[in-house]
Every structure is written in C-alpha cells, then in structure tokens.
Design an enzyme around this catalytic site. Structure first.
Site, PDB file in Angstrom:
ATOM      1  NE  ARG A   1      45.242 -58.372  62.363  1.00 41.21           N
ATOM      2  CZ  ARG A   1      45.177 -58.901  63.615  1.00 41.21           C
ATOM      3  NH1 ARG A   1      45.182 -60.305  63.613  1.00 41.21           N
ATOM      4  NH2 ARG A   1      44.992 -58.195  64.633  1.00 41.21           N
TER       5      ARG A   1
ATOM      6  CG  ASP B   1      41.676 -57.729  62.954  1.00 38.60           C
ATOM      7  OD1 ASP B   1      41.857 -56.408  63.697  1.00 38.60           O
ATOM      8  OD2 ASP B   1      41.818 -58.728  63.694  1.00 38.60           O
TER       9      ASP B   1
ATOM     10  CG  HIS C   1      40.837 -56.014  66.591  1.00 35.64           C
ATOM     11  ND1 HIS C   1      42.218 -56.266  66.300  1.00 35.64           N
ATOM     12  CD2 HIS C   1      40.882 -56.628  67.950  1.00 35.64           C
ATOM     13  CE1 HIS C   1      42.838 -56.402  67.414  1.00 35.64           C
ATOM     14  NE2 HIS C   1      42.119 -56.806  68.202  1.00 35.64           N
TER      15      HIS C   1
ATOM     16  CG  ASP D   1      39.732 -59.631  70.174  1.00 36.18           C
ATOM     17  OD1 ASP D   1      38.608 -59.165  69.185  1.00 36.18           O
ATOM     18  OD2 ASP D   1      40.984 -59.520  69.623  1.00 36.18           O
ATOM     19  CD  GLU D   2      44.218 -57.830  71.463  1.00 34.18           C
ATOM     20  OE1 GLU D   2      45.155 -58.176  72.018  1.00 34.18           O
ATOM     21  OE2 GLU D   2      43.711 -57.943  70.470  1.00 34.18           O
TER      22      GLU D   2
ATOM     23  CE1 TYR E   1      44.875 -67.746  71.331  1.00 36.70           C
ATOM     24  CE2 TYR E   1      46.311 -65.631  70.449  1.00 36.70           C
ATOM     25  CZ  TYR E   1      45.081 -66.190  70.555  1.00 36.70           C
ATOM     26  OH  TYR E   1      43.939 -65.233  70.876  1.00 36.70           O
TER      27      TYR E   1
ATOM     28  CD  GLU F   1      48.996 -60.514  64.113  1.00 31.36           C
ATOM     29  OE1 GLU F   1      48.771 -61.841  63.975  1.00 31.36           O
ATOM     30  OE2 GLU F   1      48.208 -59.885  64.956  1.00 31.36           O
TER      31      GLU F   1
HETATM   32  C1  ACM Z   1      42.825 -62.374  70.201  1.00 27.92           C
HETATM   33  O1  ACM Z   1      44.151 -62.923  70.269  1.00 27.92           O
HETATM   34  N1  ACM Z   1      42.982 -61.126  70.323  1.00 27.92           N
HETATM   35  C2  ACM Z   1      41.678 -62.895  70.459  1.00 27.92           C
END
Ligand code: ACM
Ligand code: ZN
Length: 809
Positions: free
Chosen positions: A205, A234, A296, A359-360, A457, A509
């Site tokens: 990012r 990403d 991603h 992820d995601e 985080y 980000e």
């Molecule tokens: C994440 O925070 N998407 C691993």
C-alpha cells in the site's frame, strides 16, 4: 519452556531503596538536601559534566527478564575493557556491539581470546545451560561481565540486555559526553516465553526503501523481536523483482492514484532483498516473505489479466478495501505463474516459512467462471452446511500451493481464512480476525501465530482520532496491547504449545510517509516485545510505562518518529475550535502520564512554559497552545486551540414554500474541489427525507466506476432545539451553516474528521448546506460512506448522528 521460574524482581529492591532514601531526606536539613540535589544533578567526572537523567534511573531492561537479582557496585565501561570470546560467530557479535559502543562512548573495545584479571566482558557458549536456545545468563560485577548462552542468538540477547543496563544514550550514533557508562551489578537468567515475536510490514500500500527497513531492524533487535514478516504483494502493488515476469515490475509495481499522480514504480530488486535478509540475520531476525494468493492479487492481474477469471484488463487498485478480481482457480497457468514466482523467491530467503496470504478472497468471480466451475466439478467439491464449493476451491488452491512449497522444503503460513474449506495439518495459521481461528487451529493440532486485530493491529489509533493523523480506525493504546495474552484459555492444555507466539501487523493504507509508519509502530511494538518474551506473571504495566521513558530515548538515538501522547480534551472529543457565550472550561489528559505545558499569548510552549495542572477557564478570545513533555524533555507537536466568544447566531425565517427534508443536487463525474461545482447545472435533483437516501453510497467491497460518480450538494434547514453552543463533525467535503463555511475537509482523507468546529446557535431554523464530492484522496472514496453529520451540544460528551427530524419539515 520454563513456566515456573523463581524470580527476585528489582521492584522489591527498588522500593527498599526508595524507603531508605526517604528517611535520609527527612533526616537532613532542607538546605543540605538542596546542595546534595545540586551535586547529584551535575557531577564533574573525567572533565565532563555528568547529568543524571531521570529516565536512566533504575533498571530499564525491556522486555523485562525472567530473573534478575541486583548486586552491589557497578562495572564501568572504558577503553581498558575487552571482549573475551573464542568462537568465530561470537566474535562477530562482539564486534557488532563494539562498533555500537564505540559510536556512543568513543571507547574502542577490542576482542581477545584470553581473560585478563578484570575489566572484561566474557562471551561464552555453553551447551549444558538449563535455558532455551534464545536464553542467556548475564552476570555483572565491578570486575567483569559474563554472558553465557547455548547459542549465539542467546549471546546476542545477553548483549542487548547489557546495552539496556547502560544509559539510554548508549544507542547514540554520536559520541555522548554527559553520562557515566556504568552498568549496575546484576545476575540475570533470561529466556523468551515464545519463539515467534514478530512484526509485519505492508509495503504494497505504501512502499519504503531498504534503508528504512534496516533502520527498523536495528531498533527491533534491541527489543529481541525475531521475525520480520514482509507483506510484499497486494492489490495496490507488487514489490519484489521476478525476472521471469517483467511486467510485474513494469506494470504491477505502480498505480495511478485517485488524485491523478503515479505512485511508483516501487519494488525491491532481488539483490536488495538478499541484502535485507543478511542484515536481519546479523540481528537474529528471520525474514518471512508474504506472496498473497488467491485474493489480494489485482496488481498481478493488471499485468497478467489472463490469470483472472474474466481475462479483462484491470488497473492496479488505487483504493483500499477488498477487490472482486482474484486469481482464477480453474486456470493451470495461474499455478504455473505462482510456482515460477515462488521458485525465484525461495532462494532469496532463509526462513523455513513462506506466507501465502489466503485472506479476504471473494468468491464472486469463481461463481461465474466456467474454468473455476469446471475445476469444482472435476474435484467433486460440494456445497454443504459448513462450506460452499467455492470455499473448498480456495482450500484446494492453498493446499496445492502448500504441496509445491513442501516439495521445496518450505512450510506455509496463512491468514486464518485458510481454515475455511479444510486445512492441511502442516500449515501454520495467523489468527487475525480474532482469536477464534487460532483457537480452532491449535485445537486441531496446527501451529498458530496470534495477531488478533483488536489487540495487535497497530494501524489503529493510539489516542483521540480528532487530533491524530488518520488511521483505519479503532483505538489501540499501549496499555491495551500490553495486556494481550497470546494463549486463549479455550485452547486445550495439551495443545497450547502450538501457539508459537504473537505479532503486530503494520498495514500501511493510511501511512502516507515513512514517519507515519514509525508513529504507528513505536512505542507499541515494545509492548508486543514484552508480552511475547516475558511470562505473563512477570508483566507489570506500571513498571513498563516507567521503562518506556528510557526506551523512548533509545528510539530518539535512532531518530524514530514515535507517538508522543498529545493533550486530549477529557470526557469529550478533542476539538481545536471552541465557541463560548460567557466562559468555557477545558480539561486535558493524556493516554500515558506525561506533563503538559501551555501558553495563551500565541507563543510556542517551551520547557519553561506554565505546566498544566487544573482545568483552564476562558472568558475572552484566546489562542491556547498546549503540548506534552516527556521526562527526556522531548516535546510533542503543539495543539493550537482557538477559543472564541460568540453570541447566538439568530434563526432564519423559513420560506413558506419550503418542502420537507433536504434538496439533493447530483453532479456526475470526478470533482476535485467544491468550487468546481459553482455555476454548474445538476444532472439530477430530488427531495430527500433522510441523509441515507443520498444516491450512490457503495459498499467497501465494490469497485468504483467513473460513470457512477455522483457529487452531491444538499441544502435545506436544520431545526436547532435550544439556544446553545453546538459542535459539528462531518466527513463531507464542506459543511455550511447560515451561509457561512463552518467545516472544510478539503484535501483531507475523508475519514474520522479532524476539522470539527463549534458554533453558538439560537433556537429555530438555520440554513444548512453539505457538499460531498467524488474525489478519492489518500485511497479512500467518500462514496464508501453515506453522507454524515454529527452534532452535540456543549453539555453532551458524545456526538450523535444528526437525526432526520432535525432537517426542517
Ligand atoms: C488481513 O488483515 N486481511 C490479514
Ligand atoms: Zn476462474
């Protein structure tokens, strides 16, 4: 792991000393006390003025060691001191620290094989010690220092602890002449509770160069962090050179920002990667690369669209959030590409692990893709009550990549979504969505690294969002991180050893410059270091907070832009514009106990300015400038607060033909500043009853397309219920009241408003205008949220969304 060490901490000893000290003070007459104080503050030794710095008092080793016994006297560093070590690897460690010590002290500490009578630092490997491979024994007495460990890593940590017994200035890169280089006599037996003590850095990012990374590795090593998880790819950028796929560097490593400028190309060459890995290794830090799959992956797909389900050209993503385009799981070329990439990556790193993301990964494309559906059929994947066929396809994808990596002698780590649809027994899970993934995986017998968002985080705020740089949101104080316990009680006792450790994640980000990254990381990473090194029964937040004063000075020596708690308004959101009628009183506090100083004459507060002690009352126009001061005398940024005496702005006569609700005017296209709408005819107009009816809010998972962009101007009246001072907050571009601009967020990322204002308003209708633009600033599309305005009267401690009933009907 030794979970039951006997410990004699220094807290007890220190309290005893304090008591003695107190008795002495009471005993001596006041004048001799003052003389003593003067002498102790400025002692002349070896022709230098020695200043006793408060942050250097006591024992400051962080993470705090398992066992520490204080002795009598001290060892003094000088040019006469030598290292004694025989082993070649240990010699390297000795010269690593000799270099550091030379910078700050000017002493040239040489290495030799034989022990002199005194004045030496003995570094010795001993395979028989009853400590783990990272542990060490350290003894300091006035004659000599002895560090023993089973492995070089333990010697390295013993030396880091020794550095922490010295004044914080030992970390300086310039010679310091105002401290004495004394080391108190101690006996320490120490080893980490967990073998995985990690930091993740997202360079996709926002990118940082390798000099920045080396600087962080220098500092992380001080705190015995031993894993650097490098998030290299990403949606928003691919950051590692892959020789076989040049378009990754030509296309995937740059993006066109919402503001129109090109970000990049930014990537690390393979030579740079090797340089970082070697640099980290010297500091006993293992580098774990992350190559995201199957989601991603927009940056890759923009260069190689044939690897996506649609095959359509897409741009490297310039907004945050989660993308719909992911690698096609039905296309063999996808696997060939990823295997080729990993084949180039594997030799660059020495870790046993490769992180494969996982992820995601949205399944939207896979549902509609003939190739993905054919693969589902071929594999006989079925949807059942637990998982969709597409979730099982993800599991197939991850496990296929894992098999490939195992064939190359590597193990995988994946985010906790790799549990969905089935997990292979050899995969290590990084639990991020919470602790549940980690609990499930450990109970299944898989290794786990804990990194739950709520606690670890570090892209969240450390203090009041109104006065700190924008983040992704949420509050994570130093104290909250410190309190995290990596082994959840829901893990069966015989499975707890599967928790390898913990990691903080630095997603970038909202970190637009390297300084922002440091502001987020420090000092919170030090809390991670302690919670993953020190057994929980030996943790003590109050003492940690004390030691952080010393650690912050070490960070200064490395020129780190760490967070300093700012003066925050107590019991209400901070605001830099305070309106009042007769008088107003402001009360401040900070997230950690630090001094605050202020001025009211417009000048910059300095160390000699008035110290804030009690709430401040104002009855005339004033500019209040206030900042925090650390025990090192380092000061925070200044908060400038305008305090303005007002009279209630009178209500407006409501025209008789006014329609209920607000008028919404929509303008298509991208508009970058509010004045660009002046004189334009709206593309559409409607009357709305509620802010949530404003057209074109899209949710964060959806891409934004240019023709969809709607800029909105809302006009109407608000009903003010009583004469009062009101605070307004909005993420819109502009908020106007009674024909005057109250709030402008121009040029700002439209999240967590930092431009709140207050105004005195009389009861009755007031004109309101709200402008929401389509402009993407800092990767955040305003269209991802409905238009919002919140309000509170000066007597209310929290904002409320302005109710639809406030808009005049
Ligand atoms: C994440 O925070 N998407 C691993
Ligand atoms: Zn597909």
């Amino acid at each position: 792991m030794d979970r039951n060490p006997k410990i004699i901490t220094y807290f007890y000893k220190k309290n005893q000393l304090n008591l003695l000290f107190m008795k002495k003070i009471i005993f001596f007459p006041m004048c001799s006390f003052l003389i003593l104080l003067f002498l102790s503050c400025n002692t002349k030794t070896e022709n230098k003025i020695v200043e006793n710095k408060p942050y250097n008092e006591g024992i400051n080793i962080t993470p705090t060691p398992q066992e520490l016994i204080e002795g009598e006297g001290q060892f003094t560093l000088s040019d006469n001191v030598v290292f004694v070590s025989e082993n070649e690897e240990i010699n390297k460690i000795a010269s690593f620290f000799a270099d550091k010590i030379k910078y700050s002290t000017g002493y040239n500490i040489k290495n030799q094989q034989t022990k002199p009578n005194k004045n030496f630092i003995n570094l010795e490997l001993n395979a028989d010690l009853s400590i783990n491979d990272e542990g060490y024994l350290l003894e300091v007495n006035p004659e000599m220092i002895n560090i023993q460990a089973k492995k070089p890593q333990g010697i390295f940590y013993g030396m880091q602890t020794l550095m922490q017994l010295l004044p914080a200035e030992i970390e300086s890169t310039k010679e310091i002449n105002y401290v004495n280089w004394n080391i108190p006599s101690v006996k320490i037996k120490d080893q980490p509770r967990f073998h995985y003590r990690g930091v993740m850095l997202d360079v996709s990012r926002h990118f940082v160069d390798i000099e920045f990374i080396k600087k962080q590795l220098d500092v992380l090593a001080i705190f015995k962090i031993n894993k650097f998880h490098w998030h290299l790819t990403d949606d928003q950028g691919w950051r590692i050179e892959i020789k076989k796929y040049p378009k990754l560097m030509e296309i995937s490593s740059k993006r066109i920002e919402g503001e129109g400028n090109t970000y990049g190309p930014y990537y690390y060459t393979q030579e740079q990667i090797k340089e970082v890995v070697a640099y980290a290794k010297e500091r006993f830090i293992e580098v774990i690369p992350e190559i995201e799959l199957p989601g991603h992956s927009v940056a890759t797909l923009s260069a190689y669209p044939e690897l996506s389900c649609t095959g359509k050209t897409i741009e490297v993503r310039n907004i945050w959030g989660v993308a719909t385009d992911v690698y096609c799981a039905g296309n063999e070329d996808t696997f060939k590409f990823l295997e080729d990439v990993l084949t180039e990556i594997i030799p660059l790193f020495e870790s046993d692990y490769i992180h494969i993301g996982g992820d995601e990964c949205l399944k939207i494309r896979w549902k509609d893709c003939p190739k993905c559906q054919a693969r589902i059929k071929e594999l006989g994947l079925k949807t059942d009550k637990d998982h969709s066929a597409e979730a099982r396809l993800q599991s197939y994808f991850v496990q296929r990549m894992e098999k490939f990596l195992i064939s190359k002698n590597k193990k995988i780590i994946g985010w906790d979504e790799i549990l969905e649809g089935g997990l292979s027994p050899s995969a290590t899970v990084m639990s991020w969505q919470g602790e549940e993934g980690g609990i499930a995986a450990a109970n299944m017998g898989n290794d786990v690294i804990m990194t739950p968002g709520n606690w670890l985080y570090i892209d969240k705020y450390q203090g009041d969002s109104k006065i700190n740089p924008v983040t992704i949101g949420g509050l994570l104080t130093l104290e909250k991180i410190y309190g995290y316990e990596p082994i959840p009680v829901k893990i069966d006792e015989n499975k707890r050893h599967h928790i390898l450790g913990a990691q903080v994640n630095m997603w970038n980000e909202y970190n637009y410059k390297p300084d922002d990254i440091e502001y987020d990381i420090y000092p919170r990473v030090i809390a991670l270091a302690e919670l993953s090194w020190t057994p929980s029964e030996h943790k003590n937040y109050k003492d940690f907070e004390r030691r952080i004063d010393n650690q912050r000075v070490r960070l200064d020596m490395h020129n780190i832009n760490y967070y300093i708690p700012l003066p925050e308004q107590k019991s209400e959101p901070s605001c830099n514009f305070i309106a009042f009628i007769d008088s107003t009183t402001l009360e401040f506090n900070t997230t950690e106990p630090v001094k605050m100083v202020f001025t009211t004459d417009g000048s910059e507060p300095t160390l000699t300015s008035t110290v804030y002690k009690t709430p401040l009352t104002f009855d005339k126009n004033t500019t209040l400038k206030i900042r925090s001061v650390l025990p090192s005398n380092k000061m925070s940024n200044i908060r400038t607060i305008s305090i303005e005496k007002q009279t209630y702005a009178p209500p407006i006569d409501k025209p008789s033909n006014h329609k209920p609700g607000l008028k919404a005017e929509y303008y298509k296209g991208i508009v970058t500043k509010a004045s660009d709408l002046d004189g334009k005819i709206p593309d559409e107009t409607e009357q709305i009853a509620s802010l949530i009816e404003v057209k074109h809010k899209v949710n964060g998972y959806t891409e934004i397309f240019e023709n969809d962009y709607y800029n909105t101007v809302l006009t109407g009246y608000i009903n003010i219920p009583a004469d009062n001072v009101y605070y307004f907050s909005t993420e819109a571009e502009e908020l106007w009241l009674d024909g005057k601009l109250l709030i402008s967020n121009a040029g700002e990322v439209k999240r967590f408003s930092r431009a709140d204002k207050s105004i005195a308003l009389a009861k009755g209708p007031h004109l309101i205008k709200i402008i929401r633009l389509s402009n993407i600033i800092g990767g955040w599309p305003p269209l991802w949220e409905s238009v919002n305005i919140s309000i509170r009267s000066e007597n209310e401690p929290v904002f409320k969304n302005m109710m639809d009933s406030s808009f005049f009907k």
